[in-house]
Design a protein around this motif. Structure first.
Motif, mmCIF file in Angstrom:
data_model
loop_
_atom_site.group_PDB
_atom_site.id
_atom_site.type_symbol
_atom_site.label_atom_id
_atom_site.label_comp_id
_atom_site.label_asym_id
_atom_site.label_seq_id
_atom_site.Cartn_x
_atom_site.Cartn_y
_atom_site.Cartn_z
ATOM 1 N N GLU A 82 39.304 41.107 34.746
ATOM 2 C CA GLU A 82 40.691 41.509 35.021
ATOM 3 C C GLU A 82 41.218 42.268 33.812
ATOM 4 O OE1 GLU A 82 43.489 38.340 35.938
ATOM 5 O OE2 GLU A 82 45.142 39.778 36.148
ATOM 6 N N ASN B 44 46.329 44.743 37.689
ATOM 7 C CA ASN B 44 47.553 44.160 38.258
ATOM 8 C C ASN B 44 48.528 45.259 38.665
ATOM 9 O OD1 ASN B 44 47.462 41.086 37.758
ATOM 10 N ND2 ASN B 44 46.724 41.992 35.848
ATOM 11 N N GLU C 38 45.317 43.922 42.131
ATOM 12 C CA GLU C 38 45.907 42.596 42.328
ATOM 13 C C GLU C 38 47.396 42.741 42.603
ATOM 14 O OE1 GLU C 38 45.048 39.785 39.242
ATOM 15 O OE2 GLU C 38 42.877 40.050 39.455
ATOM 16 N N ASP D 58 47.442 37.939 44.208
ATOM 17 C CA ASP D 58 47.586 37.249 42.923
ATOM 18 C C ASP D 58 48.540 36.052 43.037
ATOM 19 O OD1 ASP D 58 46.924 37.023 40.316
ATOM 20 O OD2 ASP D 58 47.954 38.827 39.613
ATOM 21 N N LYS E 95 43.723 34.841 44.700
ATOM 22 C CA LYS E 95 43.668 34.217 43.378
ATOM 23 C C LYS E 95 44.608 33.008 43.364
ATOM 24 C CE LYS E 95 42.680 36.609 39.751
ATOM 25 N NZ LYS E 95 42.715 37.521 38.600
ATOM 26 N N GLU F 199 42.445 30.624 38.866
ATOM 27 C CA GLU F 199 42.980 31.114 37.580
ATOM 28 C C GLU F 199 43.203 29.942 36.633
ATOM 29 O OE1 GLU F 199 46.668 32.949 38.802
ATOM 30 O OE2 GLU F 199 45.744 34.937 38.761
HETATM 31 CA CA CA Z 1 46.490 38.991 37.834
#
Ligand code: CA
Ligand code: C2E
Length: 640
Positions: A416, A475, A507, A537, A558, A594
């Motif tokens: 990421e 992101n 994301e 996300d 996620k 995460e």
């Molecule tokens: Ca993220």
């Protein structure tokens, strides 16, 4: 003696013009505007009477003594009252009235009362004026009391204008002084040379000047919402501060104005804002509403008001928990409401404006009393904003990469991209702090483009596949997702860097999917057509709506850190995690956990067959160089 009428006729035209212009203005509801209205009306009355007196005193044979007596008294009463009304107007304009006692006002009215008393007695006593044997209008000794009355009020007005000149802008200060000049000098001329009748005419010109400078509507009204504007707010708040009059400010801040503009359209957003402004304006008679721009409204409430600020806040909260109708759609607008006591909490206009301008911070209704600590928070926000601007200009942002562990492959297969900002004085500024600021001021678009091109350049220069990394995640912020040029910009970048979009995962946080699914879906479909894939996300942070997710082309979910951390602490949270992973699998979606920080968490997630794991326990975010080294080292090693 023959009195000339030309100046009076001119005065009448000027005054009628003022009346016409003033009454055409909408919603001049402040006391001060009403004061001006009284001033104009009393001046108009004396102008009409002076014309009557001039005509009838010049043609004594043509008019009855009764009529002449009526207009002569009428003129002197209205004319002398005008001076009093003007002094009151100046007092209100300067805010000088706020702290005066009833006794003060009583004493202030004495000269006018004496004048009116003399005029009321005049038909019998003839102290002020009389008619001589020839029927000619003549002044008695008491006329000097009337001159003194006018002089007293004009000098009083001049004194407070000069004393409190700081409360007025320069143009207003001079407008008042000119009015006072053109009113006072003719009183003296009239006293010495009674046949020169320019006083009324000059006063009309003076009032016109006041209208154009002090009562200037365009200057104090917001042209769209038609309520007082930011300038009027600064001016009125300064006035009360200078006069040491305590008051409370209620600020109402609409959230995400730019977001609503982009989804509802500018016209519709404007019309609903006009409706809100009118609603604020009609909340309470003594409470003034101001449009301080960017969706920030302010209400000013003085202690003598009949409605308390707390009551106002609860009315506002109630209204904003309901919908507003905008272009046939029902929309709820989140607002942040706060209350500020002046001077207890803030005592300068600069501090007040900092708080008024401070952007909307929360997604919840708040009505807490703002503490001055927020000032330092705001000052930090200003510094961070500057740091963002500088970093964008000097390309001083950097992108870190956090490897993501593949449970089945038992190695890192993804990463990421995470933005980093380091400032010389402030040190590292966390993205959780600067991203929301950048979202509010729009610089997130530049930041997003920067991260995207950095990732493209990384993918172009390095064959990450050889190092075991099949894709890098980026992101996307809410603002980016709603930006119409996002697709175009990304397309240009992948063409330029010759990157395969299949190697990039975008994301998108769960809250965005809830905010405006239709706009988001259309953006996602365009990006999907280019070959990008998507990860949802922060799943589980409160916006869960599985039906949204089903309708959108996500491949990866996620799971937020909080779900992972909770699962090792309570059995019910563990069951939740287990069923979430199973449900996602059923739906054909992969899961990423995460915030994996411990061996225990890793074991649990492996046991629950979560597809990917990300967290400090497995790998920290690292700069590009370290990331490439790290991936190179672990590319062929299967770890347990
Ligand atoms: Ca993220
Ligand atoms: P996020 O998307 O949830 O990113 C993961 C965050 O968790 C990162 O924080 C990462 O450093 C942190 N993290 C990773 N492993 C662990 C762990 O084991 N424990 C804990 N406590 N934290 C861990 P970071 O880099 O501070 O980023 C914070 C947020 O800022 C991100 O949350 C993301 O929403 C946003 N962000 C970061 N970079 C970008 C960017 O380039 N664009 C946009 N729009 N947002 C970004």
């Amino acid at each position: 003696m023959t009195y000339s009428i030309e100046y009076h006729i001119s005065a009448l035209f000027v005054t009628l013009f003022i009346v016409f212009d003033f009454f055409l203005r909408k919603d001049m509801r402040k006391t001060i505007n009403k004061g001006f209205m009284f001033l104009v009306l009393s001046h108009l009355t004396s102008t009409l009477f002076v014309i009557g007196t001039t005509i009838s005193n010049n043609n004594i044979g043509a008019y009855s003594l009764g009529f002449r007596d009526f207009v002569n008294h009428g003129f002197l009463i209205s004319h002398n009252s005008s001076a009093y009304v003007f002094a009151l107007y100046t007092m209100f304009l300067m805010g000088y009235n706020k702290k005066r006692t009833p006794g003060y006002f009583a004493a202030f009215t004495v000269p006018l009362a004496v004048t009116l008393f003399l005029l009321l007695l005049n038909p019998w006593q003839r102290w002020v004026f009389y008619y001589d044997q020839g029927g000619i209008y003549s002044h008695g000794k008491a006329i000097y009391v009337l001159y003194l009355n006018a002089l007293f009020y004009l000098l009083y007005s001049a004194a407070i204008t000069i004393r409190l000149r700081k409360t007025l802008s320069k143009s207003k200060f001079f407008a008042l002084l000119i009015f006072l000049g053109v009113s006072t000098v003719p009183v003296v001329i009239q006293m010495l040379f009674p046949h020169i009748n320019i006083e009324i005419f000059l006063q009309s010109l003076g009032i016109l000047g006041v209208l154009w400078t002090i009562e200037n509507k365009a200057e104090v009204f917001n042209t769209i919402t038609q309520i007082y504007n930011r300038f009027a707010f600064v001016q009125d708040a300064t006035l009360s501060l200078n006069n040491k009059v305590p008051f409370e400010i209620i600020t109402i801040k609409l959230s995400d104005v730019s977001y609503f503009i982009s989804t509802l359209g500018l016209d519709h957003m404007q019309s609903v804002t006009v409706e809100m402004a009118a609603w604020f304006n009609g909340l309470a008679h003594q409470v003034d509403a101001y449009d301080c721009e960017k969706g920030h409204f302010c209400l000013v409430n003085f202690s003598n008001s009949t409605v308390s600020s707390e009551e106002l806040i609860s009315i506002i909260k109630k209204r904003f928990s309901q919908e507003w109708i905008c272009a046939d759609t029902h929309v709820t607008f989140p607002v942040e409401i706060s209350m500020l006591g002046v001077p207890q909490q803030v005592d300068s206009i600069e501090q007040i404006m900092l708080l008024v301008d401070m952007p909307y911070r929360s997604r919840q209704f708040t009505a807490e009393v703002i503490s001055t600590d927020i000032l330092s928070l705001h000052q930090r926000e200003i510094k961070v904003t500057q740091a963002i601007e500088e970093a964008l200009k000097e390309q001083a942002f950097s992108v870190y990469y956090q490897p993501i562990w593949d449970r089945q492959a038992k190695r890192f297969t993804q990463a990421e991209a995470l933005i980093r900002l380091f400032h010389d004085d402030m040190g590292p500024i966390p993205p959780d702090e600067f991203i929301p600021i950048a979202e509010r001021n729009g610089s997130i678009i530049g930041i997003g483009d920067f991260v995207f091109t950095q990732v493209c350049s990384l993918l172009q220069k390095n064959d990450l596949k050889k190092q075991g990394i099949s894709s890098v995640a980026i992101n996307l912020s809410v603002v980016q997702c709603m930006n119409q040029r996002l697709v175009e910009n990304f397309e240009k970048a992948i063409d330029y860097y010759k990157v395969d979009p299949a190697n990039i995962k975008l994301e998108i946080t769960e809250s965005v999917t809830a905010d405006n699914p239709a706009v988001l879906l259309s953006t996602m479909e365009k990006l999907q057509a280019l070959g990008f894939t998507f990860a949802l996300d922060d799943y589980g942070t409160g916006y869960s709506n599985v039906s949204h997710i089903l309708n959108m082309p996500f491949q990866i979910i996620k799971l937020d850190k909080s779900i992972i951390w909770g699962a090792v602490q309570s059995t019910s949270a563990e069951i939740m995690l287990k069923s979430t992973i199973a449900m996602m699998r059923e739906m054909g979606l992969k899961t990423v956990a995460e915030g994996v920080e411990t061996q225990e968490q890793k074991e649990l997630l492996t046991f629950l067959e979560c597809d990917y794991l990300q967290g400090y326990f497995l790998a920290q975010p690292m700069n590009q160089e370290d990331f490439l080294d790290y991936c190179g080292k672990y590319s062929n090693i299967r770890l347990s």
